[in-house]
Design a protein around this motif. Structure first.
Motif, short mmCIF file in Angstrom:
data_model
loop_
_atom_site.label_atom_id
_atom_site.label_comp_id
_atom_site.label_asym_id
_atom_site.label_seq_id
_atom_site.Cartn_x
_atom_site.Cartn_y
_atom_site.Cartn_z
N GLY A 180 96.25 -51.61 77.55
CA GLY A 180 96.17 -51.18 76.15
C GLY A 180 96.87 -52.11 75.18
O GLY A 180 96.88 -51.84 73.98
N CYS A 181 97.45 -53.20 75.69
CA CYS A 181 98.18 -54.10 74.80
C CYS A 181 97.22 -54.71 73.78
O CYS A 181 96.19 -55.27 74.14
CB CYS A 181 98.85 -55.20 75.62
N ARG A 182 97.55 -54.58 72.53
CA ARG A 182 96.71 -55.14 71.46
C ARG A 182 97.57 -55.41 70.24
O ARG A 182 98.69 -54.90 70.14
CB ARG A 182 95.55 -54.22 71.11
N VAL A 183 97.03 -56.15 69.32
CA VAL A 183 97.78 -56.47 68.12
C VAL A 183 97.76 -55.25 67.19
O VAL A 183 96.78 -54.50 67.18
CB VAL A 183 97.18 -57.72 67.45
N HIS A 203 89.05 -55.08 65.06
CA HIS A 203 89.96 -55.31 63.94
C HIS A 203 91.37 -55.58 64.48
O HIS A 203 92.13 -56.36 63.91
CB HIS A 203 89.99 -54.09 63.02
N PHE A 204 91.72 -54.89 65.56
CA PHE A 204 93.03 -55.06 66.20
C PHE A 204 92.71 -55.37 67.67
O PHE A 204 92.61 -54.47 68.49
CB PHE A 204 93.86 -53.78 66.08
N SER A 205 92.50 -56.63 67.95
CA SER A 205 91.90 -56.98 69.25
C SER A 205 92.89 -56.85 70.40
O SER A 205 94.10 -56.96 70.21
CB SER A 205 91.36 -58.41 69.20
N PRO A 206 92.36 -56.64 71.60
CA PRO A 206 93.23 -56.53 72.77
C PRO A 206 93.85 -57.87 73.15
O PRO A 206 93.35 -58.94 72.78
CB PRO A 206 92.27 -56.05 73.88
N GLN A 207 94.93 -57.78 73.91
CA GLN A 207 95.73 -58.96 74.28
C GLN A 207 94.90 -60.14 74.82
O GLN A 207 95.15 -61.29 74.40
CB GLN A 207 96.81 -58.52 75.29
N HIS A 346 90.91 -48.88 67.09
CA HIS A 346 90.25 -49.36 68.31
C HIS A 346 88.79 -49.75 68.06
O HIS A 346 88.04 -49.95 69.00
CB HIS A 346 90.28 -48.27 69.39
N ASP A 347 88.41 -49.87 66.79
CA ASP A 347 86.99 -50.08 66.49
C ASP A 347 86.58 -51.55 66.61
O ASP A 347 87.37 -52.46 66.32
CB ASP A 347 86.66 -49.63 65.06
N ASP A 348 85.32 -51.73 67.00
CA ASP A 348 84.75 -53.08 67.00
C ASP A 348 84.55 -53.54 65.56
O ASP A 348 84.31 -52.71 64.67
CB ASP A 348 83.38 -53.07 67.68
N VAL A 349 84.63 -54.83 65.35
CA VAL A 349 84.22 -55.38 64.05
C VAL A 349 82.69 -55.36 64.06
O VAL A 349 82.07 -55.93 64.97
CB VAL A 349 84.72 -56.83 63.86
N PRO A 350 82.05 -54.71 63.10
CA PRO A 350 80.59 -54.67 63.11
C PRO A 350 80.02 -56.09 63.07
O PRO A 350 80.60 -56.98 62.45
CB PRO A 350 80.24 -53.90 61.83
N GLU A 351 78.87 -56.25 63.73
CA GLU A 351 78.23 -57.57 63.76
C GLU A 351 77.97 -58.08 62.34
O GLU A 351 78.09 -59.27 62.06
CB GLU A 351 76.92 -57.53 64.57
N GLY A 352 77.60 -57.14 61.46
CA GLY A 352 77.31 -57.52 60.08
C GLY A 352 78.53 -58.12 59.39
O GLY A 352 78.44 -59.08 58.62
N MET A 353 79.68 -57.55 59.68
CA MET A 353 80.94 -58.07 59.10
C MET A 353 81.21 -59.47 59.63
O MET A 353 81.61 -60.38 58.87
CB MET A 353 82.08 -57.11 59.49
N LYS A 354 80.97 -59.67 60.92
CA LYS A 354 81.18 -61.02 61.49
C LYS A 354 80.24 -62.02 60.80
O LYS A 354 80.62 -63.16 60.53
CB LYS A 354 80.89 -61.01 63.00
N TRP A 355 79.02 -61.56 60.53
CA TRP A 355 78.04 -62.46 59.88
C TRP A 355 78.54 -62.86 58.49
O TRP A 355 78.51 -64.03 58.12
CB TRP A 355 76.68 -61.75 59.79
N LEU A 356 79.04 -61.88 57.76
CA LEU A 356 79.55 -62.18 56.41
C LEU A 356 80.72 -63.15 56.47
O LEU A 356 80.81 -64.10 55.69
CB LEU A 356 80.00 -60.90 55.71
N LEU A 357 81.64 -62.88 57.40
CA LEU A 357 82.82 -63.74 57.52
C LEU A 357 82.41 -65.18 57.79
O LEU A 357 83.00 -66.13 57.26
CB LEU A 357 83.71 -63.24 58.67
N GLU A 358 81.37 -65.33 58.58
CA GLU A 358 80.94 -66.67 58.98
C GLU A 358 80.06 -67.35 57.92
O GLU A 358 80.14 -68.55 57.73
CB GLU A 358 80.17 -66.55 60.32
N HIS A 359 79.23 -66.56 57.24
CA HIS A 359 78.18 -67.19 56.42
C HIS A 359 78.37 -67.10 54.91
O HIS A 359 77.75 -67.87 54.18
CB HIS A 359 76.81 -66.59 56.78
N ILE A 360 79.13 -66.14 54.44
CA ILE A 360 79.27 -66.03 52.99
C ILE A 360 80.60 -66.67 52.59
O ILE A 360 81.67 -66.14 52.90
CB ILE A 360 79.21 -64.55 52.53
N ALA A 361 80.51 -67.79 51.94
CA ALA A 361 81.71 -68.57 51.62
C ALA A 361 82.71 -67.71 50.84
O ALA A 361 82.32 -66.95 49.94
CB ALA A 361 81.32 -69.79 50.80
N TYR A 362 83.94 -67.82 51.20
CA TYR A 362 85.09 -67.16 50.56
C TYR A 362 85.20 -65.67 50.87
O TYR A 362 86.20 -65.05 50.52
CB TYR A 362 85.11 -67.36 49.02
#
Ligand code: NAP
Length: 641
Positions: A180-183, A203-207, A346-362
């Protein structure tokens, strides 16, 4: 460019205030900062809750979709940078309220809109570069801070070596492998400002994810070429004549070697020396007993009777994991932890959020900014002591009391069906007095399981068969797990450091470690600590922020050596002492400094030896560069052959 469905999914997952700020960059139009689109946060609002109606949110998405499609259709031209006044407005907008003017430089620097920040080493002039190349720095530790020091020294062109006692990088994220160790800080903030990871799975990933990140960074910056693994620093002695540290190293085969360095940086963490409590009978227990940071994966817990001692941040994470496996679990609690509601813990980062982080500048920068503001300076007023507070001792001020009531209510709601638990799960100390944990319900759900018992009796003895409590009950168990924390205030324990005129660091501290800005201490020239005394935080933000500021300052001190030709830099006694008087006074003004609270943030003398008692902006400002006036710069006699 994503297809339409992908873009819709991404927009659905967006943190809209950050998206709107990104749209200002994309379109060059500050008209996106509409009053009716301004978020309205409450202290506990989860990330998705920005206080706007569904209709308004849908409207924002429609506009953003059109802007993103239009931008792609026009060939994704270079974005015009917003001017400073617009950036200020964007900050207020994303922060949900006016952010004081004094924060502007600091936040713009944190955003690194230009791609550059004050934390990048400034060693441009050729002469300086040449002088820097003649120095050597030794870094102790290859965890988060040591790797960071390595990166910045590489940037500055300063030769360095890192000594690490473990066989790999990662420090705390290598060593702590308990279930269960996570940030417990959002990963989009708990990562280097210059190395965003858009693919954090949670959002708070495991060790293992944190370890993967730090290993990846070490590889990217070729740091392993500089690291001696499985090697311990045994002692450091300042050679005054030659102005070098002589550092004795012992490798895993027992071979001892002495190396020299102009400067030493310790990056050994605060939380890695397990603390087994001095309870009578410790060591007499006949079954396996281990500390959370030294998890015995070879000990099968399934079907066993297990005792857990301690209910701090570590136990809080592993108890819910092991509870379903074990036959019975007795959780021995001295003080309950405060939980802050965090439904996405304990939630996953939604795939859509990852897409935004990667593709939408700033977008990533503004999302990080929002997390930063919300969980750091934006949160601090909640744990500040009101002067002359004469309210209940369970709080330190009016805002703190309000926070307490909200958090207590959230805890009470979870045990509405178990009134027997209520009195033992709502803390009586002020919120912010100790590290608060993130609460998504799994802790109290675990305590409510039929095979789990919360025991709030104090422990009087460890026996061969189990744990004896003050009520005379001997709790027989098969395994004892200590979630009892670390000897955090024993800074640099295990390191023998001999400074100028033969003074011993630990003798000079006499158990009460102090430093100037957490980094330097009189009598120990060219000796710098990262995450040293009074550079920790209880509730506000990520320790990576502190490490980045400290490393900027330390690299600045190395720069001073290179620039001035001085051989040694040593903080003035008065500067150090005056600073510490201020620190002690200021620490009284926060929940963690209040008299009734005992925690690992205080040392054996009751002094808050761990925490930074000012705002983060104060550390940021104080560490922009070392002020030469604070130091004695020693130009030295010719070296002795
Ligand atoms: P901790 O916060 O120091 O908690 C130790 C626990 O053991 C406390 O509940 C303490 O009770 C209890 N305890 C100590 N001695 C005891 C005794 N003699 N009898 C009964 N109970 C006793 O240690 P930790 O949980 O390992 O966490 C330490 C720090 O590491 C955290 O504050 C956090 O900064 C960091 N951490 C971070 C994460 C993360 O980010 N994910 C996870 C784990 C840890 P009292 O409160 O009464 O002293």
């Amino acid at each position: 460019m994503a297809d339409e469905a992908e873009l819709d999914r991404a927009l659905e997952a967006a943190h809209l205030p950050a998206l709107i700020a990104a749209m200002v960059h994309m379109t060059g139009d500050a008209g996106w900062l509409r009053p009716e689109w301004t978020p309205v946060y409450s202290p506990f609002s989860p990330p998705g809750d920005i206080g706007l109606s569904q209709e308004v949110q849908a409207d924002i998405r429609v506009h953003a979709k059109a802007a993103i499609e239009g931008y792609a259709a026009s060939g994704s031209p270079k974005m015009p940078g917003p001017d400073t006044a617009t950036l200020r407005r964007m900050m207020d907008f994303v922060g949900g309220a006016p952010i004081p003017e004094t924060y502007a430089d600091f936040l713009i620097d944190e955003l690194a809109i230009s791609g550059k920040s004050s934390k990048d080493p400034q060693f441009e002039q050729p002469q300086l570069k040449e002088a820097a190349r003649r120095l050597k720095v030794l870094v102790i530790g290859a965890g988060m801070s040591g790797l960071l020091a390595g990166i910045r020294l590489t940037d500055a062109g300063v030769p360095f070596e890192i000594v690490e006692s473990n066989p790999d990088v990662g420090g705390t994220w290598l060593v702590n492998t308990y279930p269960g160790c996570r940030v417990d800080n959002s990963n989009h903030m708990y990562s280097y400002s210059f190395e965003p990871n858009h693919a954090w799975p949670q959002h708070f990933s495991p060790q293992p994810e944190l370890l993967k990140y730090f290993r990846g960074v070490a590889d990217k910056y070729h740091l392993k070429d500089h690291i001696r693994f499985e090697t311990k620093v045994e002692s450091l002695v300042w050679d005054e004549i030659n102005s070098v540290w002589r550092v004795e190293l012992r490798n895993k085969d027992g071979r001892v070697e002495t190396v020299e360095a102009n400067a030493v940086i310790t990056a050994v963490g605060q939380l890695n020396k397990p603390r087994i409590p001095q309870i009578e009978g410790v060591g007499t227990f006949e079954g396996p007993a281990f500390h959370s940071a030294e998890w015995r994966h070879d000990v099968e817990l399934a079907g066993k009777r297990v005792a857990v001692i301690g209910t701090g941040a570590s136990a809080y994470q592993f108890v819910p994991e092991i509870a379903p496996q074990v036959a019975s679990l007795k959780v021995f609690q001295r003080t309950p932890p405060w939980g802050l509601p965090a439904p996405n813990y304990h939630d996953d980062v939604p795939e859509g959020m990852k897409w935004l982080l990667e593709h939408i500048a700033y977008y990533d920068k503004w999302y990080r900014f929002w997390l930063f503001w919300r969980t750091t300076e934006g949160f601090l007023p909640m744990v500040k002591a009101d002067e002359g507070w004469n309210g209940p001792s369970t709080a330190v001020g009016a805002a703190n009391l309000m926070l307490r009531e909200m958090a207590a209510e959230a805890l009470a709601a979870q045990v509405a069906d178990r009134p027997d638990l209520l009195a033992n799960v709502v803390p009586t100390y002020p919120l912010g007095g100790k590290r608060a944990v993130l609460d998504n319900g799994v802790w109290l759900a675990a305590l409510k399981r039929p095979n789990v018992e919360l025991i709030a009796q104090s422990i009087t003895k460890i026996t061969p068969k189990g744990v004896l409590t003050a009520d005379g009950v001997e709790h027989e168990v098969d395994v004892i797990i200590y979630g009892t924390g670390f000897t955090a205030s024993k800074f640099l324990s295990g390191l023998k450091v001999t400074g100028r005129e033969g003074r011993d660091l630990h003798q000079s501290w006499a158990g009460d470690a102090r430093a100037y800005l957490g980094m330097t201490t009189p009598g120990f020239p060219n000796f710098f600590m990262i995450y040293g005394p009074n550079t920790n935080i209880v509730v506000n933000g990520s320790i990576i922020f502190f490490s980045e500021c400290s490393v900027r300052y330390i690299v600045g001190a190395v720069r001073l050596l290179a620039e001035t030709g001085a051989k040694a830099i040593e903080v003035k006694r008065k500067v150090h002492d005056d600073f510490n008087v201020g620190v002690d006074e200021a620490n009284k003004g926060w929940a963690w400094g209040s008299e009734g609270v005992s925690s690992w943030y205080k040392n054996e003398f009751g002094r808050v030896s761990q925490n930074w008692p000012f705002e983060l902006i104060d550390y940021w400002r104080a560490t922009l560069a070392p002020n030469p006036e604070d130091f004695v710069l020693i130009k030295q006699p010719e070296p002795v052959a």
